[in-house]
Design a protein around this motif. Structure first.
Motif, PDB file in Angstrom:
ATOM      1  N   GLU A  26     -11.188   0.704  12.526  1.00  0.00           N
ATOM      2  CA  GLU A  26     -11.565   2.035  13.016  1.00  0.00           C
ATOM      3  C   GLU A  26     -10.466   3.058  12.737  1.00  0.00           C
ATOM      4  N   LYS A  27      -9.206   2.666  12.993  1.00  0.00           N
ATOM      5  CA  LYS A  27      -8.068   3.580  12.815  1.00  0.00           C
ATOM      6  C   LYS A  27      -7.720   3.837  11.352  1.00  0.00           C
ATOM      7  N   TYR A  28      -7.667   2.756  10.550  1.00  0.00           N
ATOM      8  CA  TYR A  28      -7.075   2.854   9.218  1.00  0.00           C
ATOM      9  C   TYR A  28      -8.026   2.541   8.061  1.00  0.00           C
ATOM     10  N   GLY A  29      -9.168   1.937   8.363  1.00  0.00           N
ATOM     11  CA  GLY A  29     -10.041   1.414   7.324  1.00  0.00           C
ATOM     12  C   GLY A  29     -10.416   2.415   6.241  1.00  0.00           C
ATOM     13  N   LYS A  30     -10.896   3.590   6.621  1.00  0.00           N
ATOM     14  CA  LYS A  30     -11.337   4.582   5.625  1.00  0.00           C
ATOM     15  C   LYS A  30     -10.169   5.093   4.787  1.00  0.00           C
ATOM     16  N   ALA A  31      -9.049   5.353   5.424  1.00  0.00           N
ATOM     17  CA  ALA A  31      -7.892   5.871   4.691  1.00  0.00           C
ATOM     18  C   ALA A  31      -7.351   4.814   3.721  1.00  0.00           C
ATOM     19  N   LYS A  32      -7.278   3.566   4.162  1.00  0.00           N
ATOM     20  CA  LYS A  32      -6.781   2.497   3.284  1.00  0.00           C
ATOM     21  C   LYS A  32      -7.752   2.257   2.134  1.00  0.00           C
ATOM     22  N   TRP A  33      -9.053   2.292   2.419  1.00  0.00           N
ATOM     23  CA  TRP A  33     -10.064   2.138   1.373  1.00  0.00           C
ATOM     24  C   TRP A  33      -9.886   3.244   0.334  1.00  0.00           C
ATOM     25  N   ALA A  34      -9.737   4.470   0.796  1.00  0.00           N
ATOM     26  CA  ALA A  34      -9.566   5.603  -0.123  1.00  0.00           C
ATOM     27  C   ALA A  34      -8.299   5.434  -0.964  1.00  0.00           C
ATOM     28  N   TYR A  35      -7.222   4.993  -0.333  1.00  0.00           N
ATOM     29  CA  TYR A  35      -5.971   4.801  -1.064  1.00  0.00           C
ATOM     30  C   TYR A  35      -6.126   3.714  -2.128  1.00  0.00           C
ATOM     31  N   PHE A  36      -6.641   2.555  -1.727  1.00  0.00           N
ATOM     32  CA  PHE A  36      -6.767   1.431  -2.656  1.00  0.00           C
ATOM     33  C   PHE A  36      -7.673   1.762  -3.836  1.00  0.00           C
ATOM     34  N   THR A  37      -8.721   2.518  -3.587  1.00  0.00           N
ATOM     35  CA  THR A  37      -9.643   2.829  -4.682  1.00  0.00           C
ATOM     36  C   THR A  37      -9.156   3.999  -5.528  1.00  0.00           C
ATOM     37  N   HIS A  38      -8.093   4.671  -5.091  1.00  0.00           N
ATOM     38  CA  HIS A  38      -7.502   5.757  -5.884  1.00  0.00           C
ATOM     39  C   HIS A  38      -6.366   5.259  -6.787  1.00  0.00           C
ATOM     40  N   VAL A  39      -5.603   4.288  -6.304  1.00  0.00           N
ATOM     41  CA  VAL A  39      -4.495   3.758  -7.107  1.00  0.00           C
ATOM     42  C   VAL A  39      -5.083   3.217  -8.412  1.00  0.00           C
ATOM     43  N   PRO A  40      -4.557   3.647  -9.563  1.00  0.00           N
ATOM     44  CA  PRO A  40      -5.176   3.268 -10.830  1.00  0.00           C
ATOM     45  C   PRO A  40      -5.234   1.773 -11.113  1.00  0.00           C
ATOM     46  N   LEU A  41      -4.203   1.037 -10.714  1.00  0.00           N
ATOM     47  CA  LEU A  41      -4.161  -0.374 -11.070  1.00  0.00           C
ATOM     48  C   LEU A  41      -3.404  -1.151  -9.996  1.00  0.00           C
ATOM     49  N   HIS A  42      -3.937  -2.303  -9.655  1.00  0.00           N
ATOM     50  CA  HIS A  42      -3.282  -3.200  -8.699  1.00  0.00           C
ATOM     51  C   HIS A  42      -2.990  -4.513  -9.409  1.00  0.00           C
ATOM     52  N   LEU A  43      -1.804  -5.040  -9.188  1.00  0.00           N
ATOM     53  CA  LEU A  43      -1.405  -6.296  -9.809  1.00  0.00           C
ATOM     54  C   LEU A  43      -0.919  -7.252  -8.720  1.00  0.00           C
ATOM     55  N   LEU A  44      -1.678  -8.321  -8.508  1.00  0.00           N
ATOM     56  CA  LEU A  44      -1.230  -9.378  -7.607  1.00  0.00           C
ATOM     57  C   LEU A  44      -0.316 -10.297  -8.399  1.00  0.00           C
ATOM     58  N   VAL A  45       0.867 -10.542  -7.861  1.00  0.00           N
ATOM     59  CA  VAL A  45       1.832 -11.430  -8.492  1.00  0.00           C
ATOM     60  C   VAL A  45       1.884 -12.696  -7.632  1.00  0.00           C
ATOM     61  N   VAL A  46       1.523 -13.806  -8.253  1.00  0.00           N
ATOM     62  CA  VAL A  46       1.325 -15.068  -7.541  1.00  0.00           C
ATOM     63  C   VAL A  46       2.230 -16.129  -8.145  1.00  0.00           C
ATOM     64  N   MET A  47       2.731 -17.013  -7.296  1.00  0.00           N
ATOM     65  CA  MET A  47       3.522 -18.151  -7.801  1.00  0.00           C
ATOM     66  C   MET A  47       2.974 -19.445  -7.226  1.00  0.00           C
ATOM     67  N   GLY A  48       3.079 -20.504  -7.995  1.00  0.00           N
ATOM     68  CA  GLY A  48       2.777 -21.830  -7.485  1.00  0.00           C
ATOM     69  C   GLY A  48       3.894 -22.270  -6.561  1.00  0.00           C
ATOM     70  N   GLU A  49       3.525 -22.906  -5.453  1.00  0.00           N
ATOM     71  CA  GLU A  49       4.530 -23.327  -4.472  1.00  0.00           C
ATOM     72  C   GLU A  49       4.918 -24.782  -4.729  1.00  0.00           C
ATOM     73  N   ASP A  50       6.057 -24.942  -5.352  1.00  0.00           N
ATOM     74  CA  ASP A  50       6.583 -26.276  -5.635  1.00  0.00           C
ATOM     75  C   ASP A  50       6.950 -26.933  -4.307  1.00  0.00           C
ATOM     76  N   PRO A  51       6.557 -28.202  -4.088  1.00  0.00           N
ATOM     77  CA  PRO A  51       6.876 -28.852  -2.802  1.00  0.00           C
ATOM     78  C   PRO A  51       8.363 -29.158  -2.618  1.00  0.00           C
ATOM     79  N   ARG A  52       9.123 -29.089  -3.706  1.00  0.00           N
ATOM     80  CA  ARG A  52      10.569 -29.334  -3.614  1.00  0.00           C
ATOM     81  C   ARG A  52      11.246 -28.014  -3.247  1.00  0.00           C
ATOM     82  N   GLN A  53      12.008 -28.009  -2.162  1.00  0.00           N
ATOM     83  CA  GLN A  53      12.583 -26.758  -1.640  1.00  0.00           C
ATOM     84  C   GLN A  53      13.451 -26.029  -2.658  1.00  0.00           C
ATOM     85  N   LYS A  54      14.305 -26.755  -3.362  1.00  0.00           N
ATOM     86  CA  LYS A  54      15.192 -26.103  -4.337  1.00  0.00           C
ATOM     87  C   LYS A  54      14.373 -25.390  -5.402  1.00  0.00           C
TER      88      LYS A  54
END
Length: 193
Positions: free
Chosen positions: A82-110
């Protein structure tokens, strides 16, 4: 104070690093995919342990920005929608490009630590290369990147971590620099046994 005259060209690497800004307000001009691919390839030269290249990327542009915005807003509580939904939707759909940067999580801590450091180095290298091409970037790590519904909606698999969601575009406004603390404030020197 915000500058609106555009990105000033930097002559040296030190000048480029100091000139780069986090940009949150973008023009609606699209980012060419060829330029994005060039920047992805430049950033691949970031240091990464064992040349593991522990990153992968998911791009949202044009109409697909609506799906990303919907996935993000779906993570909100009813009150936040209710507070932020419309404004965030407008922002996200205005930004020209979004890039999710993802990494595989190796089970070894190091290796996990090394891979996370490498992906962070990749993101900073990407931001600098983008700045040199007059593109602004903001690196986001909001709570929705941890939400199972968001992760599923954007295709992040179990055993993967979203290191950042980068909003990318030509700057509408460039923030003024914020002061930095002199490194001597954080420096401990040992010079005797």
């Amino acid at each position: 104070m915000l500058e609106t005259t555009g990105i000033q060209r930097a002559g040296t690497l030190a000048e480029l690093i100091k000139a780069r800004r986090t940009v949150r307000l973008f023009k609606s001009d699209p980012v060419p995919m060829e330029l994005l691919v060039d920047l992805l390839n430049i950033a691949a030269w970031a240091p990464n342990h064992g040349a593991r290249e522990p990153w992968r990327f998911i791009v949202y542009k044009e109409e697909a920005r609506k799906a990303l915005a919907a996935a993000m807003v779906a993570t909100y509580s009813a009150e936040d929608k209710e507070k932020y939904g419309k404004a965030k939707w407008a922002y996200f759909t205005h930004v020209p490009l979004h890039l999710l940067v993802v990494m595989g999580e190796d089970p070894r801590q190091k290796q996990w630590d090394e891979d996370y450091a490498a992906v962070c180095a990749w993101i900073q290298t990407f931001q600098l290369a983008a700045w040199e091409e007059n593109l602004g970037v903001v690196w986001k790590t909001n709570n929705f990147v941890y939400h199972p519904g968001f992760r599923e909606a954007v295709g992040v698999q179990p055993g993967e971590k979203i290191v950042g969601l980068l909003h990318i575009g030509y700057p509408e406004q460039i923030p003024a620099p914020r002061p930095r603390t002199d490194a001597r404030e954080f420096l401990t020197v040992h010079d005797k046994l």
